[in-house]
Scaffold this motif. Structure first.
Motif, PDB file in Angstrom:
ATOM      1  N   LEU A 164       0.822  -1.212   0.000  1.00 20.69           N
ATOM      2  CA  LEU A 164       0.000   0.000   0.000  1.00 20.69           C
ATOM      3  C   LEU A 164       0.853   1.258   0.000  1.00 20.69           C
ATOM      4  O   LEU A 164       0.335   2.367  -0.171  1.00 20.69           O
ATOM      5  CB  LEU A 164      -0.936   0.005   1.210  1.00 20.69           C
ATOM      6  CG  LEU A 164      -1.930  -1.167   1.270  1.00 20.69           C
ATOM      7  CD1 LEU A 164      -2.870  -0.990   2.449  1.00 20.69           C
ATOM      8  CD2 LEU A 164      -2.707  -1.294  -0.033  1.00 20.69           C
ATOM      9  N   SER A 165       2.143   1.096   0.197  1.00 23.43           N
ATOM     10  CA  SER A 165       3.098   2.202   0.078  1.00 23.43           C
ATOM     11  C   SER A 165       4.446   1.604  -0.305  1.00 23.43           C
ATOM     12  O   SER A 165       4.715   0.422  -0.060  1.00 23.43           O
ATOM     13  CB  SER A 165       3.216   2.989   1.389  1.00 23.43           C
ATOM     14  OG  SER A 165       3.789   2.186   2.401  1.00 23.43           O
ATOM     15  N   ARG A 166       5.263   2.439  -0.919  1.00 22.20           N
ATOM     16  CA  ARG A 166       6.585   1.968  -1.334  1.00 22.20           C
ATOM     17  C   ARG A 166       7.545   3.152  -1.266  1.00 22.20           C
ATOM     18  O   ARG A 166       7.309   4.185  -1.911  1.00 22.20           O
ATOM     19  CB  ARG A 166       6.521   1.419  -2.757  1.00 22.20           C
ATOM     20  CG  ARG A 166       7.676   0.511  -3.151  1.00 22.20           C
ATOM     21  CD  ARG A 166       7.410  -0.142  -4.489  1.00 22.20           C
ATOM     22  NE  ARG A 166       8.336  -1.215  -4.754  1.00 22.20           N
ATOM     23  CZ  ARG A 166       8.310  -1.980  -5.838  1.00 22.20           C
ATOM     24  NH1 ARG A 166       7.377  -1.774  -6.765  1.00 22.20           N
ATOM     25  NH2 ARG A 166       9.189  -2.945  -6.000  1.00 22.20           N
ATOM     26  N   GLY A 167       8.582   3.028  -0.444  1.00 24.30           N
ATOM     27  CA  GLY A 167       9.499   4.154  -0.303  1.00 24.30           C
ATOM     28  C   GLY A 167      10.748   3.789   0.462  1.00 24.30           C
ATOM     29  O   GLY A 167      10.960   2.632   0.840  1.00 24.30           O
ATOM     30  N   ASP A 168      11.576   4.802   0.709  1.00 27.52           N
ATOM     31  CA  ASP A 168      12.905   4.587   1.286  1.00 27.52           C
ATOM     32  C   ASP A 168      13.000   4.887   2.769  1.00 27.52           C
ATOM     33  O   ASP A 168      14.064   4.723   3.369  1.00 27.52           O
ATOM     34  CB  ASP A 168      13.927   5.457   0.544  1.00 27.52           C
ATOM     35  CG  ASP A 168      14.040   5.083  -0.927  1.00 27.52           C
ATOM     36  OD1 ASP A 168      13.896   3.880  -1.243  1.00 27.52           O
ATOM     37  OD2 ASP A 168      14.263   5.987  -1.752  1.00 27.52           O
ATOM     38  N   LEU A 169      11.920   5.343   3.388  1.00 27.85           N
ATOM     39  CA  LEU A 169      11.962   5.599   4.828  1.00 27.85           C
ATOM     40  C   LEU A 169      12.166   4.278   5.570  1.00 27.85           C
ATOM     41  O   LEU A 169      11.592   3.247   5.186  1.00 27.85           O
ATOM     42  CB  LEU A 169      10.670   6.268   5.291  1.00 27.85           C
ATOM     43  CG  LEU A 169      10.587   6.656   6.773  1.00 27.85           C
ATOM     44  CD1 LEU A 169      11.600   7.737   7.097  1.00 27.85           C
ATOM     45  CD2 LEU A 169       9.174   7.118   7.123  1.00 27.85           C
ATOM     46  N   GLN A 170      12.961   4.307   6.624  1.00 29.71           N
ATOM     47  CA  GLN A 170      13.212   3.100   7.406  1.00 29.71           C
ATOM     48  C   GLN A 170      11.907   2.521   7.949  1.00 29.71           C
ATOM     49  O   GLN A 170      11.068   3.241   8.486  1.00 29.71           O
ATOM     50  CB  GLN A 170      14.146   3.436   8.573  1.00 29.71           C
ATOM     51  CG  GLN A 170      14.546   2.256   9.426  1.00 29.71           C
ATOM     52  CD  GLN A 170      15.554   1.358   8.720  1.00 29.71           C
ATOM     53  OE1 GLN A 170      16.242   1.797   7.796  1.00 29.71           O
ATOM     54  NE2 GLN A 170      15.671   0.127   9.159  1.00 29.71           N
ATOM     55  N   GLY A 171      11.738   1.219   7.796  1.00 26.98           N
ATOM     56  CA  GLY A 171      10.576   0.547   8.371  1.00 26.98           C
ATOM     57  C   GLY A 171      10.844   0.185   9.830  1.00 26.98           C
ATOM     58  O   GLY A 171      11.586   0.872  10.522  1.00 26.98           O
ATOM     59  N   THR A 172      10.232  -0.900  10.283  1.00 27.98           N
ATOM     60  CA  THR A 172      10.445  -1.341  11.659  1.00 27.98           C
ATOM     61  C   THR A 172      10.314  -2.856  11.727  1.00 27.98           C
ATOM     62  O   THR A 172      10.111  -3.523  10.710  1.00 27.98           O
ATOM     63  CB  THR A 172       9.435  -0.660  12.616  1.00 27.98           C
ATOM     64  OG1 THR A 172       9.780  -0.978  13.963  1.00 27.98           O
ATOM     65  CG2 THR A 172       8.014  -1.112  12.339  1.00 27.98           C
ATOM     66  N   THR A 173      10.435  -3.410  12.925  1.00 29.76           N
ATOM     67  CA  THR A 173      10.348  -4.852  13.136  1.00 29.76           C
ATOM     68  C   THR A 173       9.363  -5.135  14.264  1.00 29.76           C
ATOM     69  O   THR A 173       8.798  -4.222  14.864  1.00 29.76           O
ATOM     70  CB  THR A 173      11.726  -5.434  13.493  1.00 29.76           C
ATOM     71  OG1 THR A 173      12.215  -4.784  14.675  1.00 29.76           O
ATOM     72  CG2 THR A 173      12.705  -5.223  12.349  1.00 29.76           C
ATOM     73  N   GLN A 174       9.181  -6.424  14.560  1.00 31.01           N
ATOM     74  CA  GLN A 174       8.307  -6.877  15.649  1.00 31.01           C
ATOM     75  C   GLN A 174       6.880  -6.323  15.495  1.00 31.01           C
ATOM     76  O   GLN A 174       6.236  -5.923  16.463  1.00 31.01           O
ATOM     77  CB  GLN A 174       8.898  -6.483  17.015  1.00 31.01           C
ATOM     78  CG  GLN A 174      10.278  -7.044  17.258  1.00 31.01           C
ATOM     79  CD  GLN A 174      10.896  -6.539  18.545  1.00 31.01           C
ATOM     80  OE1 GLN A 174      10.218  -6.369  19.562  1.00 31.01           O
ATOM     81  NE2 GLN A 174      12.203  -6.283  18.525  1.00 31.01           N
ATOM     82  N   THR A 175       6.414  -6.303  14.264  1.00 32.14           N
ATOM     83  CA  THR A 175       5.077  -5.766  13.975  1.00 32.14           C
ATOM     84  C   THR A 175       4.009  -6.801  14.309  1.00 32.14           C
ATOM     85  O   THR A 175       4.072  -7.947  13.866  1.00 32.14           O
ATOM     86  CB  THR A 175       4.966  -5.361  12.501  1.00 32.14           C
ATOM     87  OG1 THR A 175       5.335  -6.476  11.676  1.00 32.14           O
ATOM     88  CG2 THR A 175       5.889  -4.197  12.196  1.00 32.14           C
ATOM     89  N   VAL A 176       2.995  -6.378  15.077  1.00 33.13           N
ATOM     90  CA  VAL A 176       1.934  -7.282  15.532  1.00 33.13           C
ATOM     91  C   VAL A 176       0.604  -6.543  15.487  1.00 33.13           C
ATOM     92  O   VAL A 176       0.527  -5.349  15.791  1.00 33.13           O
ATOM     93  CB  VAL A 176       2.194  -7.764  16.981  1.00 33.13           C
ATOM     94  CG1 VAL A 176       1.048  -8.647  17.471  1.00 33.13           C
ATOM     95  CG2 VAL A 176       3.515  -8.512  17.069  1.00 33.13           C
ATOM     96  N   VAL A 177      -0.458  -7.266  15.125  1.00 36.33           N
ATOM     97  CA  VAL A 177      -1.812  -6.723  15.214  1.00 36.33           C
ATOM     98  C   VAL A 177      -2.660  -7.696  16.018  1.00 36.33           C
ATOM     99  O   VAL A 177      -2.591  -8.913  15.822  1.00 36.33           O
ATOM    100  CB  VAL A 177      -2.433  -6.478  13.823  1.00 36.33           C
ATOM    101  CG1 VAL A 177      -2.463  -7.743  12.970  1.00 36.33           C
ATOM    102  CG2 VAL A 177      -3.852  -5.906  13.972  1.00 36.33           C
ATOM    103  N   THR A 178      -3.464  -7.165  16.934  1.00 38.78           N
ATOM    104  CA  THR A 178      -4.382  -7.967  17.733  1.00 38.78           C
ATOM    105  C   THR A 178      -5.738  -7.267  17.761  1.00 38.78           C
ATOM    106  O   THR A 178      -5.836  -6.058  17.528  1.00 38.78           O
ATOM    107  CB  THR A 178      -3.880  -8.154  19.176  1.00 38.78           C
ATOM    108  OG1 THR A 178      -3.650  -6.864  19.760  1.00 38.78           O
ATOM    109  CG2 THR A 178      -2.588  -8.958  19.206  1.00 38.78           C
ATOM    110  N   ALA A 179      -6.787  -8.049  18.072  1.00 46.47           N
ATOM    111  CA  ALA A 179      -8.145  -7.505  18.095  1.00 46.47           C
ATOM    112  C   ALA A 179      -8.707  -7.524  19.507  1.00 46.47           C
ATOM    113  O   ALA A 179      -8.440  -8.440  20.288  1.00 46.47           O
ATOM    114  CB  ALA A 179      -9.047  -8.320  17.176  1.00 46.47           C
TER     115      ALA A 179
END
Length: 213
Positions: free
Chosen positions: A108-123
């Motif tokens: 949904l996006s594409r670019g050079d900004l640093q991403g991150t890690t340990q990404t989690v989604v919960t409900a």
């Protein structure tokens, strides 16, 4: 195709007779209408049309986000053009005779900004989704003020939504409340970051699917 200069009434757009006026790569052009085809489309042509329709249908709700955060306009190709090309090439799979989206490949996006890690989604109850990630502010181009962006999609209903400036990178967690029509749905989720001034953005990360409760 012919190029023409604007007259006193401005550029001509639309169809008159067998001539069409349009804008192409920033130029005003005239095209003749294509001749009607006499042969039936091949199986491959039909499949390509179905593939394009699938991608166009999926990307449409995300178009404002793609138009701002998918790469950079280049050679007359807009960000949405690039997003469409990418998904046609990388994110459609054929199972037997059925085409479907490979959501793990969706961007949904594409670019050079640093991403991150340990990404989690919960409900949580009340259509609440909670997102968490590692705060890596200061790593490469990452800044504490970078803003979180979220995208969600329910494959069964076809509903999609995106959310900008949900939180900042240094918070390491943020929440959104989905509209009621997502209640009970299994939604695919993506996240990314954009700089505070909107000039940089990261490539989105697929977080998987979660049930809205």
């Amino acid at each position: 195709m012919g190029k023409y200069n604007k007259g006193i009434l401005g550029a001509f757009s639309g169809k008159v007779g067998n001539v069409v006026g349009a804008s192409w790569r920033g130029m005003d052009v005239l095209r003749s209408l294509p001749r009607a085809g006499t042969s039936a489309p091949t199986e491959n042509q039909l499949q390509q049309r179905e593939k394009f329709a699938l991608v166009a249908r999926f990307l449409l709700p995300f178009k404002p986000m793609l138009a701002s955060y998918f790469g950079q306009p280049s050679g007359g190709r807009s960000r949405t053009n690039q997003a469409t090309s990418y998904h046609l090439r990388e994110a459609v799979v054929l199972n037997g005779s059925v085409l479907s989206m490979n959501y793990a490949k969706v961007l949904l996006s594409r670019g050079d900004l640093q991403g991150t890690t340990q990404t989690v989604v919960t409900a949580s109850a009340g259509n609440l989704l909670r997102f968490s990630w590692a705060d890596n502010s200061g790593q490469a181009t990452a800044k504490s003020t970078d803003r979180l962006m979220i995208g969600v999609h329910d494959a069964e209903s076809g509903f999609s939504d995106f959310f900008l400036a949900v939180g900042t990178r240094d918070q390491a967690a943020a929440e959104i409340t989905l509209p009621d029509y997502y209640a009970g749905a299994q939604v695919h989720c993506w996240m990314a970051f954009a700089s505070e001034n909107g000039k940089l953005n990261s490539t989105s990360v697929y977080l998987g699917m979660v049930e809205v409760v």
